[in-house]
Design a protein around this motif. Structure first.
Motif, PDB file in Angstrom:
ATOM      1  N   PRO A 182     -45.098 -59.435  55.830  1.00 12.57           N
ATOM      2  CA  PRO A 182     -45.932 -59.550  54.631  1.00 12.57           C
ATOM      3  C   PRO A 182     -45.094 -59.420  53.362  1.00 12.57           C
ATOM      4  CG  PRO A 182     -46.842 -57.946  56.185  1.00 12.57           C
ATOM      5  CD  PRO A 182     -45.448 -58.245  56.627  1.00 12.57           C
ATOM      6  N   PHE A 183     -45.309 -60.298  52.401  1.00  9.50           N
ATOM      7  CA  PHE A 183     -44.679 -60.182  51.095  1.00  9.50           C
ATOM      8  C   PHE A 183     -45.085 -58.859  50.455  1.00  9.50           C
ATOM      9  CE2 PHE A 183     -44.512 -61.457  46.472  1.00  9.50           C
ATOM     10  CZ  PHE A 183     -43.149 -61.718  46.420  1.00  9.50           C
ATOM     11  N   ASN A 184     -44.177 -58.238  49.744  1.00  8.46           N
ATOM     12  CA  ASN A 184     -44.403 -56.980  49.024  1.00  8.46           C
ATOM     13  C   ASN A 184     -44.496 -55.760  49.929  1.00  8.46           C
ATOM     14  OD1 ASN A 184     -44.355 -57.662  46.269  1.00  8.46           O
ATOM     15  ND2 ASN A 184     -46.450 -58.450  46.344  1.00  8.46           N
ATOM     16  N   ASP A 185     -44.206 -55.897  51.204  1.00  8.17           N
ATOM     17  CA  ASP A 185     -44.309 -54.773  52.140  1.00  8.17           C
ATOM     18  C   ASP A 185     -42.906 -54.310  52.547  1.00  8.17           C
ATOM     19  OD1 ASP A 185     -44.781 -52.988  54.209  1.00  8.17           O
ATOM     20  OD2 ASP A 185     -46.453 -54.146  55.038  1.00  8.17           O
ATOM     21  N   GLY A 186     -42.364 -53.385  51.786  1.00 13.33           N
ATOM     22  CA  GLY A 186     -41.027 -52.889  52.061  1.00 13.33           C
ATOM     23  C   GLY A 186     -40.901 -52.186  53.394  1.00 13.33           C
ATOM     24  N   GLU A 187     -41.951 -51.500  53.822  1.00  8.72           N
ATOM     25  CA  GLU A 187     -41.895 -50.785  55.098  1.00  8.72           C
ATOM     26  C   GLU A 187     -41.818 -51.751  56.273  1.00  8.72           C
ATOM     27  OE1 GLU A 187     -41.456 -47.510  55.497  1.00  8.72           O
ATOM     28  OE2 GLU A 187     -41.255 -47.570  53.299  1.00  8.72           O
ATOM     29  N   GLY A 220     -39.820 -53.161  42.493  1.00  4.71           N
ATOM     30  CA  GLY A 220     -38.861 -52.648  43.464  1.00  4.71           C
ATOM     31  C   GLY A 220     -38.756 -53.424  44.755  1.00  4.71           C
ATOM     32  N   TYR A 221     -39.619 -54.437  44.956  1.00  7.59           N
ATOM     33  CA  TYR A 221     -39.596 -55.118  46.244  1.00  7.59           C
ATOM     34  C   TYR A 221     -38.300 -55.898  46.455  1.00  7.59           C
ATOM     35  CZ  TYR A 221     -40.861 -57.911  50.275  1.00  7.59           C
ATOM     36  OH  TYR A 221     -40.867 -58.491  51.520  1.00  7.59           O
ATOM     37  N   HIS A 222     -37.884 -56.648  45.466  1.00 11.10           N
ATOM     38  CA  HIS A 222     -36.649 -57.416  45.633  1.00 11.10           C
ATOM     39  C   HIS A 222     -35.423 -56.503  45.717  1.00 11.10           C
ATOM     40  CE1 HIS A 222     -39.237 -60.723  43.950  1.00 11.10           C
ATOM     41  NE2 HIS A 222     -38.754 -61.275  45.040  1.00 11.10           N
TER      42      HIS A 222
END
Length: 454
Positions: A182-187, A220-222
């Protein structure tokens, strides 16, 4: 304005096209409008005129390439005409491809070397091949709802534990090597790296999801992508096919969002409306392409002189005439006006976009209050009362009222002379040819159509 009836020229053209072209079209999305697509006769500034003489304010803009609108400035038109007059193509280097490469490299910090190809699909396919060749690894990570063209490495859907080809004709083995998250899901990203880190050649993402509504990155996602790629020795491929030289102006979206990719893919605007693609990045990586390295990439039409001339003159015109200030200001006016309309008539819907891109997403839940919300479209502000309801992933967008957009909203807007992309997922674009009067008329049409829901 009525164009979809059995006496119309568009209807007759489509009926004939069905006998000759697969589905009557040459790109699937063009078949979306019901009952038939509009066939274009010509463009005029920010408008198109269809085969029946109906005129529409156009926000498709060729799905992004037409930064300047349909009427090219004299300098751009003359450069294209001269390139055609000199000879259509040669299969031999020309100075204009060097000049366009120099322009891109001068304005995009992460790019030291460039290779021109002929489409965004070619660009992402080559960039992924380069990442695999450079790292000696096979797996890549892509974003659910992201779009990187029509090649086997990215026609994969699902999740870490359950994934498969998204099209017939793609072998299952490609899904073994391509992992959607999923986009935006760092975990979720960290979980993939923890399991497969030493096998991952690259993470491939757009700066924002541009082919699934429009979903901006959370803060912070990128940076998380960059850190994980550095930790595990993987490459960060940024797909700027849509956003390149549209979002963030000449610095592109990576400059606007302070993203540091290893490789970047371009297309659309850098060809000035002609077929184009490009891969750019650090010299040490790019030199792995043939003829200096062993990663094959070649093409008869690479660096096509007419395309190179159109792209170079388009970008030079944009730089010299403050194009980005114009289109971005109109984009802000359009999104701000939509926010006000939505608050009154469709509070569950979400206005999205940035700079000269925009979309109204038919989401299903309204916030408790509109006080303090994003005034010109969702920017993923955690303090906004709509933050938890704004789409963060492609799945969030697809969970909206997508059929309502296609079946009732789009035709109603077309009837009022406003041409939007024909489904909920495709982005819309403002051009240099649009005016404040166009924006006002467009907002009136949005209000007229949305008010009918009450």
């Amino acid at each position: 304005m009525t164009q979809n009836h059995d006496e119309s020229t568009s209807f007759q053209l489509y009926d004939h096209a069905l006998e000759l072209l697969v589905g009557g079209v040459n790109s699937s999305v063009r078949a979306d409008p019901q009952p038939t697509p509009v066939f274009v006769d010509h463009g005029e500034g920010a408008d198109i005129v269809d085969a029946d003489g109906n005129q529409y304010c156009d926000y498709i803009m060729g799905y992004g390439p037409l930064l300047l609108g349909h009427d090219l400035p004299d300098s751009v038109r003359e450069s294209i005409s001269e390139a055609v007059a000199d000879g259509p193509m040669y299969g031999i280097p020309t100075d204009v491809e060097v000049k366009l490469a120099e322009f891109v490299i001068d304005h995009v910090d992460s790019v030291e070397r460039l290779r021109f190809v002929n489409s965004g699909t070619e660009a992402t396919a080559a960039a992924i091949r380069l990442a695999r060749g450079y790292t000696g690894r096979d797996k890549i990570i892509i974003m659910q709802g992201g779009y990187h063209g029509g090649h086997e490495s990215v026609l994969v859907e699902g999740s870490l534990d359950k994934r498969g080809p998204s099209s017939l004709g793609v072998p299952e083995t490609f899904a073994e090597e391509t992992i959607p998250v999923p986009f935006n899901d760092g975990e979720a990203l960290k979980e993939v790296f923890e399991r497969y880190g030493q096998d991952i050649a690259a993470v491939v993402t757009e700066p924002l999801l541009g082919n699934c509504g429009i979903v901006l990155p959370i803060e912070g996602y990128h940076e998380t992508i960059r850190e994980l790629c550095d930790e595990y020795g993987s490459l960060f491929i940024l797909d700027e096919v849509i956003t390149g030289f549209r979002i963030g102006g000449l610095q592109c979206a990576q400059g606007k969002y302070d993203i540091e990719p290893d490789l970047t893919t371009f297309a659309k605007i850098i060809g000035g409306g002609f077929p184009v693609g490009a891969i750019g990045g650090r010299a040490e990586l790019m030199q792995e392409f043939t003829p200096t390295g062993d990663v094959f990439e070649s093409g008869t039409f690479n660096g096509h002189p007419v395309t190179m001339a159109a792209g170079l003159e388009t970008l030079q015109f944009a730089k010299e005439h403050d194009v980005y200030s114009h289109v971005d200001n109109l984009g802000d006016q359009l999104r701000s006006g939509l926010v006000d309309i939505v608050e009154d008539y469709a509070p569950e819907y979400t206005v999205v976009g940035t700079d000269s891109m925009f979309k109204l997403l038919f989401t299903r839940e309204a916030p408790e209050t509109f006080d303090g919300h994003c005034r010109a479209g969702c920017v993923q502000d955690p303090d906004c009362p709509r933050f938890d309801l704004c789409p963060k992933t492609g799945a969030d967008v697809e969970a909206g009222e997508t059929d309502r957009w296609k079946r009732t909203f789009w035709p109603a807007m077309a009837e009022r002379g406003v041409l939007l992309t024909p489904n909920q997922l495709e982005s819309q674009f403002v051009s240099y040819a649009h005016t404040e009067a166009d924006i006002e008329r467009t907002l009136d049409s949005y209000q007229d159509v949305l008010s009918m829901r009450q």
